[in-house]
Motif scaffolding. Structure first.
Motif, PDB file in Angstrom:
ATOM      1  N   PRO A  11       0.990  -1.152  -0.088  1.00 20.98           N
ATOM      2  CA  PRO A  11      -0.044  -0.079   0.091  1.00 20.98           C
ATOM      3  C   PRO A  11       0.824   1.226   0.050  1.00 20.98           C
ATOM      4  O   PRO A  11       2.056   1.292   0.361  1.00 20.98           O
ATOM      5  CB  PRO A  11      -0.888  -0.013   1.369  1.00 20.98           C
ATOM      6  CG  PRO A  11       0.128  -1.009   2.137  1.00 20.98           C
ATOM      7  CD  PRO A  11       0.812  -1.993   1.360  1.00 20.98           C
ATOM      8  N   SER A  16      -4.173   1.091   3.962  1.00 17.57           N
ATOM      9  CA  SER A  16      -3.962  -0.180   4.546  1.00 17.57           C
ATOM     10  C   SER A  16      -4.083  -1.111   3.055  1.00 17.57           C
ATOM     11  O   SER A  16      -4.361  -0.719   2.291  1.00 17.57           O
ATOM     12  CB  SER A  16      -5.244  -0.803   5.270  1.00 17.57           C
ATOM     13  OG  SER A  16      -5.314  -1.906   5.363  1.00 17.57           O
ATOM     14  N   ALA A  17      -3.766  -2.243   3.314  1.00 15.94           N
ATOM     15  CA  ALA A  17      -3.649  -3.150   2.282  1.00 15.94           C
ATOM     16  C   ALA A  17      -5.131  -3.518   1.583  1.00 15.94           C
ATOM     17  O   ALA A  17      -5.178  -4.082   0.373  1.00 15.94           O
ATOM     18  CB  ALA A  17      -3.021  -4.601   2.638  1.00 15.94           C
ATOM     19  N   THR A  18      -6.118  -2.917   2.259  1.00 12.32           N
ATOM     20  CA  THR A  18      -7.355  -3.178   1.741  1.00 12.32           C
ATOM     21  C   THR A  18      -7.715  -2.319   0.421  1.00 12.32           C
ATOM     22  O   THR A  18      -8.644  -2.684  -0.291  1.00 12.32           O
ATOM     23  CB  THR A  18      -8.592  -2.713   2.779  1.00 12.32           C
ATOM     24  OG1 THR A  18      -8.195  -1.578   3.126  1.00 12.32           O
ATOM     25  CG2 THR A  18      -8.504  -3.736   3.724  1.00 12.32           C
ATOM     26  N   PRO A  35      -2.792  -8.818  -0.960  1.00  9.67           N
ATOM     27  CA  PRO A  35      -2.413  -7.552  -0.367  1.00  9.67           C
ATOM     28  C   PRO A  35      -1.465  -7.643   0.826  1.00  9.67           C
ATOM     29  O   PRO A  35      -1.701  -8.710   1.483  1.00  9.67           O
ATOM     30  CB  PRO A  35      -3.654  -6.903   0.111  1.00  9.67           C
ATOM     31  CG  PRO A  35      -4.691  -7.598  -0.722  1.00  9.67           C
ATOM     32  CD  PRO A  35      -4.314  -9.069  -1.221  1.00  9.67           C
ATOM     33  N   GLU A  37      -0.349  -6.649   4.296  1.00 13.00           N
ATOM     34  CA  GLU A  37      -0.530  -5.684   5.467  1.00 13.00           C
ATOM     35  C   GLU A  37       0.675  -5.138   6.076  1.00 13.00           C
ATOM     36  O   GLU A  37       1.594  -5.802   6.353  1.00 13.00           O
ATOM     37  CB  GLU A  37      -1.567  -6.138   6.270  1.00 13.00           C
ATOM     38  CG  GLU A  37      -2.271  -4.939   7.127  1.00 13.00           C
ATOM     39  CD  GLU A  37      -3.054  -4.024   6.565  1.00 13.00           C
ATOM     40  OE1 GLU A  37      -2.591  -2.993   5.957  1.00 13.00           O
ATOM     41  OE2 GLU A  37      -4.363  -4.246   6.063  1.00 13.00           O
ATOM     42  N   LEU A  38       0.828  -4.024   6.451  1.00 13.99           N
ATOM     43  CA  LEU A  38       1.898  -3.548   7.106  1.00 13.99           C
ATOM     44  C   LEU A  38       1.466  -3.421   8.686  1.00 13.99           C
ATOM     45  O   LEU A  38       0.391  -3.395   8.971  1.00 13.99           O
ATOM     46  CB  LEU A  38       2.218  -2.039   6.606  1.00 13.99           C
ATOM     47  CG  LEU A  38       2.581  -1.867   5.176  1.00 13.99           C
ATOM     48  CD1 LEU A  38       3.048  -0.311   4.849  1.00 13.99           C
ATOM     49  CD2 LEU A  38       3.376  -2.868   4.774  1.00 13.99           C
ATOM     50  N   ARG A  41      -1.822  -1.596  11.058  1.00 15.83           N
ATOM     51  CA  ARG A  41      -2.905  -1.377  10.536  1.00 15.83           C
ATOM     52  C   ARG A  41      -3.668  -2.424  10.275  1.00 15.83           C
ATOM     53  O   ARG A  41      -3.064  -3.526   9.935  1.00 15.83           O
ATOM     54  CB  ARG A  41      -2.647  -0.278   9.429  1.00 15.83           C
ATOM     55  CG  ARG A  41      -1.819  -1.030   8.265  1.00 15.83           C
ATOM     56  CD  ARG A  41      -1.081  -0.079   7.299  1.00 15.83           C
ATOM     57  NE  ARG A  41      -0.153   0.375   7.903  1.00 15.83           N
ATOM     58  CZ  ARG A  41       0.892   1.496   7.731  1.00 15.83           C
ATOM     59  NH1 ARG A  41       0.528   2.193   6.746  1.00 15.83           N
ATOM     60  NH2 ARG A  41       1.869   1.852   8.204  1.00 15.83           N
ATOM     61  N   GLY A  42      -4.964  -2.220   9.837  1.00 15.36           N
ATOM     62  CA  GLY A  42      -5.947  -3.253   9.078  1.00 15.36           C
ATOM     63  C   GLY A  42      -5.770  -4.562  10.089  1.00 15.36           C
ATOM     64  O   GLY A  42      -5.868  -4.444  11.471  1.00 15.36           O
ATOM     65  N   SER A  43      -5.521  -5.571   9.429  1.00 18.33           N
ATOM     66  CA  SER A  43      -5.390  -6.986  10.534  1.00 18.33           C
ATOM     67  C   SER A  43      -4.507  -7.059  11.165  1.00 18.33           C
ATOM     68  O   SER A  43      -4.287  -8.048  11.996  1.00 18.33           O
ATOM     69  CB  SER A  43      -5.353  -8.038   9.481  1.00 18.33           C
ATOM     70  OG  SER A  43      -4.173  -8.002   8.535  1.00 18.33           O
ATOM     71  N   ARG A  44      -3.374  -5.941  11.211  1.00 18.08           N
ATOM     72  CA  ARG A  44      -2.352  -6.142  12.168  1.00 18.08           C
ATOM     73  C   ARG A  44      -2.234  -5.009  12.902  1.00 18.08           C
ATOM     74  O   ARG A  44      -1.247  -4.466  13.199  1.00 18.08           O
ATOM     75  CB  ARG A  44      -1.006  -5.899  11.143  1.00 18.08           C
ATOM     76  CG  ARG A  44      -0.881  -7.177  10.014  1.00 18.08           C
ATOM     77  CD  ARG A  44       0.340  -7.237   9.435  1.00 18.08           C
ATOM     78  NE  ARG A  44       1.474  -7.579  10.151  1.00 18.08           N
ATOM     79  CZ  ARG A  44       2.939  -7.827   9.860  1.00 18.08           C
ATOM     80  NH1 ARG A  44       3.022  -7.864   8.462  1.00 18.08           N
ATOM     81  NH2 ARG A  44       3.996  -8.115  10.592  1.00 18.08           N
ATOM     82  N   ASP A 158       4.011   6.790   8.279  1.00 17.44           N
ATOM     83  CA  ASP A 158       4.466   6.355   6.761  1.00 17.44           C
ATOM     84  C   ASP A 158       5.589   7.184   6.337  1.00 17.44           C
ATOM     85  O   ASP A 158       6.584   6.966   5.623  1.00 17.44           O
ATOM     86  CB  ASP A 158       3.520   6.007   5.696  1.00 17.44           C
ATOM     87  CG  ASP A 158       2.648   4.693   6.335  1.00 17.44           C
ATOM     88  OD1 ASP A 158       2.998   4.021   7.026  1.00 17.44           O
ATOM     89  OD2 ASP A 158       1.293   4.680   5.791  1.00 17.44           O
TER      90      ASP A 158
END
Length: 245
Positions: A11, A16-18, A35, A37-38, A41-44, A158
């Motif tokens: 991303p 997010s990777a979404t 995707p 994910e970093l 964020r998101g699932s992490r 970021d």
């Protein structure tokens, strides 16, 4: 018939990777969109984010190396492109199989990075102005104070990652590099053209209508070009891409 290929997508800053999930229904079945994910964020979300480019790329390289499929490629937009570049060199240093190609979008070449500009954009007003200039943030985010605060916090982290990047001359990668740019983006053509210095194989540069987020503004045309370049990479790269660090 084309071989199945996994496309790892990294991303852009503040996202997010979404941002790549919709590609799963828009790209052909031989491409598996994965995707990346970093942390933070998101699932992490429960993980501490990294603010060092070197540390983050090494961490992602370790994670991806453990589950790398036979045929794969990296795609990254903006900050994601810089991360994909760092991960690829990390794999090369480990003498692991490299991707069929590196796809970079809306990002100046490593030797053209202006890390200091990210250091200057840290205050709230500067971050909001930059978000508006890039044009990739829905107006609803600016109208929601809580959502805007979360977006700015992530973007600030970021930008610290981007600001910590230091260009070090490295051996060109033995894989094709395909670059995508927006005609109205502020990244000059020569800064995109210099990606050719990072590869010993094929280099392409495709332009699209739109600004920094041309991949959304010209999505249909852009995805057709991406599919074409992915197919070319599978056909034209018979090498067992391994490191020559």
């Amino acid at each position: 018939m084309l071989k199945p290929l996994t496309l790892f997508c990294l991303p852009c800053a503040g996202a997010s990777a979404t941002m790549y999930l919709r590609w799963r229904r828009l790209l052909p079945s031989w491409i598996t969109v994965q995707p990346v994910e970093l942390p933070g964020r998101g699932s992490r979300m429960d993980e501490l984010p990294e603010e060092s480019y070197a540390v983050l790329t090494e961490r992602l390289c370790d994670e991806l190396a453990a589950t790398m499929p036979e045929h794969y490629a990296f795609f990254g937009h903006s900050m994601g492109a810089l991360l994909a570049y760092g991960i690829t060199h990390g794999l090369a240093a480990r003498t692991l199989p490299l991707p069929a190609a590196l796809f970079v979008s809306g990002c100046a070449a490593p030797n053209r990075q202006d890390s200091e500009c990210y250091v200057r954009i840290q205050g709230q007003a500067a971050l909001i102005a930059d978000l508006r200039k890039q044009g990739g943030t829905p107006e609803e985010v600016f109208d929601n104070p809580e959502l805007l605060a979360m977006t700015l916090d992530l973007l600030r982290m970021d930008y610290r990652v981007c600001g910590s990047f230091r260009h070090v001359p490295l051996s060109p990668l033995p894989i094709p590099i395909h670059v995508f740019g927006g005609c109205a983006d502020q990244i000059e053509a020569e800064k995109l053209n210099d990606w050719r210095l990072a590869s010993t194989l094929a280099f392409t540069l495709d332009w699209f209508d739109g600004g920094h987020f041309f991949l959304r503004q010209s999505e249909e045309v852009f995805l057709l070009a991406l599919i074409k370049r992915l197919a070319e990479s599978l056909i034209e790269v018979p090498h067992e891409a391994c490191a020559t660090a």
